[in-house]
Write a protein that holds these residues in place. Structure first.
Motif, mmCIF file in Angstrom:
data_model
loop_
_atom_site.group_PDB
_atom_site.id
_atom_site.type_symbol
_atom_site.label_atom_id
_atom_site.label_comp_id
_atom_site.label_asym_id
_atom_site.label_seq_id
_atom_site.Cartn_x
_atom_site.Cartn_y
_atom_site.Cartn_z
ATOM 1 N N SER A 1 0.597 -0.867 0.119
ATOM 2 C CA SER A 1 0.068 0.152 -0.095
ATOM 3 C C SER A 1 0.929 1.114 0.172
ATOM 4 C CB SER A 1 -1.183 -0.327 1.401
ATOM 5 O OG SER A 1 -0.652 0.081 2.171
ATOM 6 N N LYS A 2 2.310 1.114 0.243
ATOM 7 C CA LYS A 2 3.152 2.252 0.404
ATOM 8 C C LYS A 2 4.046 2.021 0.198
ATOM 9 C CE LYS A 2 2.077 2.947 5.776
ATOM 10 N NZ LYS A 2 1.712 3.601 6.083
ATOM 11 N N GLU B 1 -8.179 2.189 -2.581
ATOM 12 C CA GLU B 1 -7.505 3.454 -3.376
ATOM 13 C C GLU B 1 -6.343 3.377 -3.487
ATOM 14 O OE1 GLU B 1 -8.917 5.850 -3.450
ATOM 15 O OE2 GLU B 1 -7.127 7.377 -4.219
ATOM 16 N N CYS B 2 -5.147 2.039 -3.380
ATOM 17 C CA CYS B 2 -4.406 2.287 -4.501
ATOM 18 C C CYS B 2 -4.942 0.952 -5.363
ATOM 19 C CB CYS B 2 -3.213 0.774 -3.275
ATOM 20 S SG CYS B 2 -2.592 1.740 -2.010
ATOM 21 N N HIS C 1 4.691 -0.874 -2.483
ATOM 22 C CA HIS C 1 3.714 0.118 -3.570
ATOM 23 C C HIS C 1 4.715 0.122 -4.727
ATOM 24 C CE1 HIS C 1 2.141 3.205 -5.262
ATOM 25 N NE2 HIS C 1 0.597 2.577 -4.736
ATOM 26 N N ALA C 2 5.922 0.103 -4.854
ATOM 27 C CA ALA C 2 6.724 0.207 -6.398
ATOM 28 C C ALA C 2 7.041 -0.889 -6.912
ATOM 29 C CB ALA C 2 8.498 1.099 -5.753
ATOM 30 N N CYS D 1 -1.109 -7.318 -0.148
ATOM 31 C CA CYS D 1 -1.103 -6.979 1.179
ATOM 32 C C CYS D 1 -1.071 -6.266 2.111
ATOM 33 C CB CYS D 1 -1.580 -8.332 1.689
ATOM 34 S SG CYS D 1 -0.438 -8.538 2.017
ATOM 35 N N SER D 2 -2.371 -5.222 2.911
ATOM 36 C CA SER D 2 -1.496 -4.688 3.590
ATOM 37 C C SER D 2 -2.553 -4.766 5.010
ATOM 38 C CB SER D 2 -1.287 -3.174 3.813
ATOM 39 O OG SER D 2 -3.185 -1.926 3.358
#
Ligand code: NDP
Length: 255
Positions: free
Chosen positions: A17-18, A47-48, A22-23, A38-39
């Motif tokens: 998620s971040k 939102e992602c 995320h990258a 997952c997170s």
């Protein structure tokens, strides 16, 4: 060519998620993989997912706290169903870095951090093993564990984090040896300071001190870690296993 593509592959990335996770999700999906991530935060994850859909990246999501055994089992069941029993890539990225003097840690905090950072990695590898065996990617399926330079060099205030990452490095070598006959490659990436939420609140003086010991005199960006994760999973990396690769602007080789 096929050697430099992830087209048709299936990947699981924890903590997408971040930050670095995320990258990695975007890098793998950008090179052709279908990704599940997952997170713990359902709203952030949704939102992602929505933004990835807009960008045309094939990413599915589900909530999972990797520190909870039953949730890890549920995650792998979801992955199993999503990808029809096969997985080409597992990236163990989710992790936390609480800062605390060694004398202040309680027994509960100890087990919570070790479970989140190390046991989750071991257990997800175990759970993924039957799916990774069924992968058909040329050059073998891949596990990439996101470790840290602090698993190899020492910093104050992160003793437990350091053992969790040092353990992850050795787990990487052990599984690489044990699972090579299954055509599963296992590698780790050890980033130096990367600009994410995890490092956002680190004291300016500590950062300055860190830059002064880093030949490249800066922090890294999440994409600079993601590119190596992506490469390690490609058929082009087919003879690389059991390695811990430092992405740190030269921090660990500097005298
Ligand atoms: P961030 O805090 O930016 O992101 C962490 C991600 O993992 C988030 O998606 C977070 O979502 C998720 N996560 C955290 N705990 C859990 C959990 N228990 N279950 C499921 N998901 C979880 O961190 P970074 O991107 O900086 O770090 C990613 C990895 O890289 C970590 O393993 C870290 O140790 C390692 N690393 C980072 C460095 C850096 O300088 N940033 C340097 C070296 C290594 P949520 O909190 O919503 O669950």
């Amino acid at each position: 060519a096929e050697r430099w593509s992830l087209a048709g592959t299936a990947a699981l990335v924890t903590g997408g998620s971040k930050g670095i996770g995320h990258a990695i999700v975007e890098e793998l999906a950008g090179f052709g993989a279908t990704v599940h991530t997952c997170s713990r935060n359902a709203a952030e994850l949704e939102e992602c997912r929505r933004r990835w859909e807009e960008k045309g990246l094939p990413v599915t999501v589900s909530v999972c706290d990797v520190s909870v055994r039953a949730e890890r089992e549920k995650l792998m069941e979801t992955v199993n169903q999503t990808f029809d029993g096969k997985l080409d890539i597992l990236v163990n990225n989710a992790g936390q870095m609480p800062l605390k003097a060694a004398v202040e840690w309680t027994a509960d905090e100890y087990s919570q951090l070790m479970t989140t950072n190390l046991e989750s990695c071991f257990h997800l590898c175990q759970l993924a093993h039957p799916l990774l065996i069924h992968a058909s990617i040329a050059g073998g399926s891949s596990i990439v564990n996101i470790s840290s330079i602090s698993g190899s060099i020492a910093y104050k205030g992160v003793a437990l984090y350091a053992i969790s990452k040092g353990g992850m490095n050795q787990l990487t070598r052990s599984l690489a040896t044990e699972w090579a006959p299954n055509n599963i490659r296992v590698n780790a990436i050890a980033p130096g300071f990367i600009t994410t939420d995890m490092t956002r609140n680190i004291d300016k003086n500590i950062l300055e001190q860190e830059y002064s010991k880093t030949p490249m005199r800066r922090s890294g960006e999440p994409v600079e870690v993601a590119s190596t994760a992506m490469f390690l999973c490609m058929p082009a990396a087919s003879f690389i296993t059991g390695q811990v690769i430092f992405i740190d602007g030269g921090r660990t080789i500097s005298g």
